[in-house]
Design an enzyme around this catalytic site. Structure first.
Site, PDB file in Angstrom:
ATOM      1  N   LYS A 183     -29.390  -5.824  37.318  1.00 24.63           N
ATOM      2  CA  LYS A 183     -28.624  -5.281  38.305  1.00 24.63           C
ATOM      3  C   LYS A 183     -28.306  -5.773  39.565  1.00 24.63           C
ATOM      4  O   LYS A 183     -29.099  -5.978  40.471  1.00 24.63           O
ATOM      5  CB  LYS A 183     -29.196  -3.784  38.498  1.00 24.63           C
ATOM      6  CG  LYS A 183     -28.056  -2.860  38.979  1.00 24.63           C
ATOM      7  CD  LYS A 183     -28.099  -1.589  39.995  1.00 24.63           C
ATOM      8  CE  LYS A 183     -28.792  -2.177  41.188  1.00 24.63           C
ATOM      9  NZ  LYS A 183     -27.601  -2.742  42.055  1.00 24.63           N
ATOM     10  N   GLY A 217     -35.338  -7.459  48.076  1.00 22.00           N
ATOM     11  CA  GLY A 217     -34.401  -6.700  49.034  1.00 22.00           C
ATOM     12  C   GLY A 217     -35.387  -6.317  50.004  1.00 22.00           C
ATOM     13  O   GLY A 217     -36.086  -6.940  50.322  1.00 22.00           O
ATOM     14  N   GLU A 222     -39.913  -9.189  46.261  1.00 25.59           N
ATOM     15  CA  GLU A 222     -39.912 -10.561  47.299  1.00 25.59           C
ATOM     16  C   GLU A 222     -38.978  -9.903  48.487  1.00 25.59           C
ATOM     17  O   GLU A 222     -37.736  -9.221  48.205  1.00 25.59           O
ATOM     18  CB  GLU A 222     -38.993 -11.447  46.663  1.00 25.59           C
ATOM     19  CG  GLU A 222     -39.221 -12.673  47.636  1.00 25.59           C
ATOM     20  CD  GLU A 222     -38.231 -12.917  48.583  1.00 25.59           C
ATOM     21  OE1 GLU A 222     -38.453 -12.648  49.780  1.00 25.59           O
ATOM     22  OE2 GLU A 222     -37.254 -13.612  48.059  1.00 25.59           O
ATOM     23  N   CYS A 225     -34.289 -14.087  53.961  1.00 26.19           N
ATOM     24  CA  CYS A 225     -35.723 -13.782  54.491  1.00 26.19           C
ATOM     25  C   CYS A 225     -36.605 -14.976  54.791  1.00 26.19           C
ATOM     26  O   CYS A 225     -37.615 -14.869  55.556  1.00 26.19           O
ATOM     27  CB  CYS A 225     -36.388 -12.928  53.567  1.00 26.19           C
ATOM     28  SG  CYS A 225     -36.125 -13.611  51.773  1.00 26.19           S
ATOM     29  N   GLU A 258     -36.651  -7.409  61.313  1.00 23.60           N
ATOM     30  CA  GLU A 258     -35.552  -8.406  60.583  1.00 23.60           C
ATOM     31  C   GLU A 258     -34.256  -7.971  60.824  1.00 23.60           C
ATOM     32  O   GLU A 258     -33.703  -6.953  60.568  1.00 23.60           O
ATOM     33  CB  GLU A 258     -36.115  -8.181  59.012  1.00 23.60           C
ATOM     34  CG  GLU A 258     -35.127  -9.400  58.472  1.00 23.60           C
ATOM     35  CD  GLU A 258     -35.731  -9.524  56.849  1.00 23.60           C
ATOM     36  OE1 GLU A 258     -35.673  -8.165  56.302  1.00 23.60           O
ATOM     37  OE2 GLU A 258     -35.613 -10.553  56.303  1.00 23.60           O
TER      38      GLU A 258
HETATM   39  P1  ADP Z   1     -29.933  -4.077  51.720  1.00 22.60           P
HETATM   40  O1  ADP Z   1     -30.447  -2.964  52.479  1.00 22.60           O
HETATM   41  O2  ADP Z   1     -30.181  -5.390  52.571  1.00 22.60           O
HETATM   42  O3  ADP Z   1     -28.753  -3.904  51.474  1.00 22.60           O
HETATM   43  P2  ADP Z   1     -31.325  -3.418  49.549  1.00 22.60           P
HETATM   44  O4  ADP Z   1     -32.792  -3.696  49.667  1.00 22.60           O
HETATM   45  O5  ADP Z   1     -30.869  -1.936  49.818  1.00 22.60           O
HETATM   46  O6  ADP Z   1     -30.878  -4.391  50.360  1.00 22.60           O
HETATM   47  O7  ADP Z   1     -30.629  -3.812  48.141  1.00 22.60           O
HETATM   48  C1  ADP Z   1     -31.139  -4.768  47.353  1.00 22.60           C
HETATM   49  C2  ADP Z   1     -30.906  -4.375  45.941  1.00 22.60           C
HETATM   50  O8  ADP Z   1     -31.457  -3.216  45.771  1.00 22.60           O
HETATM   51  C3  ADP Z   1     -29.409  -3.749  45.412  1.00 22.60           C
HETATM   52  O9  ADP Z   1     -29.262  -4.518  44.237  1.00 22.60           O
HETATM   53  C4  ADP Z   1     -29.437  -2.581  45.813  1.00 22.60           C
HETATM   54  O10 ADP Z   1     -28.496  -2.042  44.765  1.00 22.60           O
HETATM   55  C5  ADP Z   1     -30.768  -2.305  45.079  1.00 22.60           C
HETATM   56  N1  ADP Z   1     -31.215  -0.663  45.520  1.00 22.60           N
HETATM   57  C6  ADP Z   1     -31.006  -0.017  46.476  1.00 22.60           C
HETATM   58  N2  ADP Z   1     -31.601   1.186  46.494  1.00 22.60           N
HETATM   59  C7  ADP Z   1     -32.181   1.114  45.437  1.00 22.60           C
HETATM   60  C8  ADP Z   1     -32.845   2.332  44.806  1.00 22.60           C
HETATM   61  N3  ADP Z   1     -32.942   3.383  45.410  1.00 22.60           N
HETATM   62  N4  ADP Z   1     -33.470   2.059  43.420  1.00 22.60           N
HETATM   63  C9  ADP Z   1     -33.115   0.574  43.049  1.00 22.60           C
HETATM   64  N5  ADP Z   1     -32.591  -0.204  43.449  1.00 22.60           N
HETATM   65  C10 ADP Z   1     -32.002  -0.175  44.774  1.00 22.60           C
END
Ligand code: ADP
Length: 492
Positions: free
Chosen positions: A176, A229, A251, A285, A386
């Site tokens: 995803k 993320g 990571e 990062c 960050e």
């Molecule tokens: P940023 O905040 O920098 O946009 P995220 O950590 O939110 O980065 O996003 C990294 C990935 O995590 C993306 O693929 C996003 O769709 C996914 N993501 C965000 N929220 C959730 C959640 N609650 N559960 C699973 N995946 C998530």
């Protein structure tokens, strides 16, 4: 699926329309306008992708000998190498990365898949000496169905780092990608299809994090989540996945110290320090966002940041002359500008940059000037948090002890760099820095064979290197009696 179209999901080897997601435009961050239609999956789509991955795992994949998995991965890697330009273009359209950077980055990915292919048939175990009555040995078995959740800054690299070891280990995958940058992962799916992977081994379902992502994490038939993320998202994911006690690798973020001692080759250090402050528009990062400079060379480094920023060509991502594209999405642009304001309010001195780029042709995109602050104290928010934008914090220090204290003085521990002409100092300081990866007299040297990952709040587990396989494998111990006898415990 037609080349260049992204309006279907890749599930069970077929290109399907979303059941409960939809088709939306993906935004080009250099214009703020949609550039292509992309299929986004919902909860029902994740369900069928997980079912397809489960069936593929129980079916052909886990029984396929390692050398056959390796052959498929190699075929895929060769296709990847032949499609670098197309993949780089899609990635740059979606996340705004300058094409010259995307070409270099994407140009290395095939080697990640080749390298993990070379390990797929070498997953051997140990024999464990006990006594003559038993033969004990370990074998390494795949973790099962893996949900890989990737970020918007480097979607294809994050996919390579996860799918390479996962597929080599014999896992099947639901990928995803981030909602902001889904297209390149669907382009990747076309190559898995062309390489002839059995249906369901790799499924690609773009979707929103809180719905599709969260459902993937909560799904009882997903055995492991590999995530890149933000730390805050990782904490949510841990809670969502707690009920199913699945495995996690994370990571997460970084606030890397890039330390320049006065005895270093300062010109070389500056090449690395300016590059790693502004590469990818600051959205990685691993970048050295805190530049720690020993006081005798501090003014020189500040002046060079000012001078070199003027040479950075901010421009449209697909222009080969462009050094730095826009921020990948509007929220990140707002976050970067907020932190620039915070830096000013905290009393740091703006050396260069400090705002949006307002040129004709760039005004509607999410462009920011390469920025640096001097006079930064280690406890300022711009030195602790960050930012993920092209904002360097230049922090002066006196001597090794202070450098180490500042370097270790954040919650993060992903990467670090240090520049010195003294080999003893290189070892002393590197040994005391709390980071998963330390570079000496170089920076951001990251390859398939070098383990990468965070200490402290920067993550769990390692990607790349032989260690990466660990998080996609379970160790199984088998103990076999050589006598076939077992004493009756209730005889006497
Ligand atoms: P940023 O905040 O920098 O946009 P995220 O950590 O939110 O980065 O996003 C990294 C990935 O995590 C993306 O693929 C996003 O769709 C996914 N993501 C965000 N929220 C959730 C959640 N609650 N559960 C699973 N995946 C998530």
């Amino acid at each position: 699926m037609t080349q260049g179209r992204f309006d279907r999901l890749f599930i069970g080897g077929e290109w399907v329309t979303p059941l409960d997601g939809g088709v939306r435009g993906s935004i080009d961050p250099s214009t703020g306008q949609p550039w292509t239609d992309v299929a986004y999956g919902g909860v029902a789509d994740i369900d069928r992708a997980v079912a397809a991955a489960g069936a593929a795992f129980e079916g052909p994949w886990r029984r396929m000998p390692g050398w056959e998995r390796a052959a498929l991965l190699r075929r895929f890697a060769d296709l990847y190498a032949a499609h670098v330009e197309e993949l780089a273009q899609v990635e740059s359209r979606d996340n705004g990365r300058a094409i010259r950077e995307s070409r270099l980055d994407v140009g290395m990915h095939a080697q990640y898949y080749h390298w993990f292919a070379s390990l797929a048939d070498k997953l051997d175990g140990r024999t464990i000496p006990m006594d003559a009555s038993v033969h004990a040995f370990t074998s390494r078995v795949p973790a099962g169905v893996v949900g890989t959740i990737t970020p918007w800054n480097v979607p294809l690299m994050a996919a390579a780092w996860k799918l390479g070891p996962a597929l080599a280990a014999g896992c099947t995958v639901v990928l995803k990608p981030a909602e902001q940058t889904p297209a390149s992962s669907l382009a990747l799916a076309r190559l898995f299809e062309e390489a002839g992977f059995p249906p369901g081994v790799v499924n690609v379902v773009p979707g929103d994090g809180p719905t599709a992502g969260a459902h993937l994490v909560a799904h009882p038939d997903v055995d492991k989540i590999a995530f890149t993320g933000e730390g805050a998202t990782a904490k949510t994911i841990l809670k969502t996945g707690a009920d199913t006690l699945k495995r996690f690798s994370f990571e997460l973020g970084g606030k890397a110290p890039h330390i320049i001692f006065a005895d270093a080759d300062v010109d070389q250090a500056l090449n690395a320090a300016t590059g790693s402050a502004w590469t990818l528009c600051g959205q990685s990062c691993a970048l050295g966002s805190r530049v720690l400079v020993e006081r005798p060379v501090y003014d020189r480094v500040v002046e060079e940041f000012r001078r070199r920023a003027a040479r950075v060509r901010v421009g449209m991502p697909l222009d080969p002359a462009t050094h730095m594209g826009p921020q990948a999405h509007a929220e990140q642009l707002a976050k970067t500008l907020r932190y620039i304001d915070i830096g000013r309010d905290e009393g740091a001195e703006l050396v260069t940059g400090g705002g949006r780029v307002d040129n004709d042709g760039l005004r509607d995109g999410y462009f920011v000037q390469p920025t640096a602050f001097a006079g930064v104290r280690a406890d300022m928010r711009i030195a602790q948090e960050e930012i993920f934008g092209p904002v360097a914090a230049l922090i002066p220090f006196d001597g090794e002890e202070e450098a180490i204290a500042i370097a270790n003085g954040t919650p993060y521990g992903l990467t670090a760099g240090l520049w010195t002409g003294d080999v003893g100092r290189a070892h002393r300081v590197a040994a005391r820095i709390e980071a998963g990866m330390v570079w000496v007299n170089t920076y951001r040297y990251i390859r398939w064979s070098t383990p990468y990952g965070g200490m402290k709040a920067s993550g769990w587990g390692r990607e790349n290197g032989i260690e990466a396989l660990d998080s996609y494998l379970e160790t199984k111990t088998t103990v076999i009696s050589t006598t076939g006898t077992f004493p009756d415990p209730y005889l006497q």
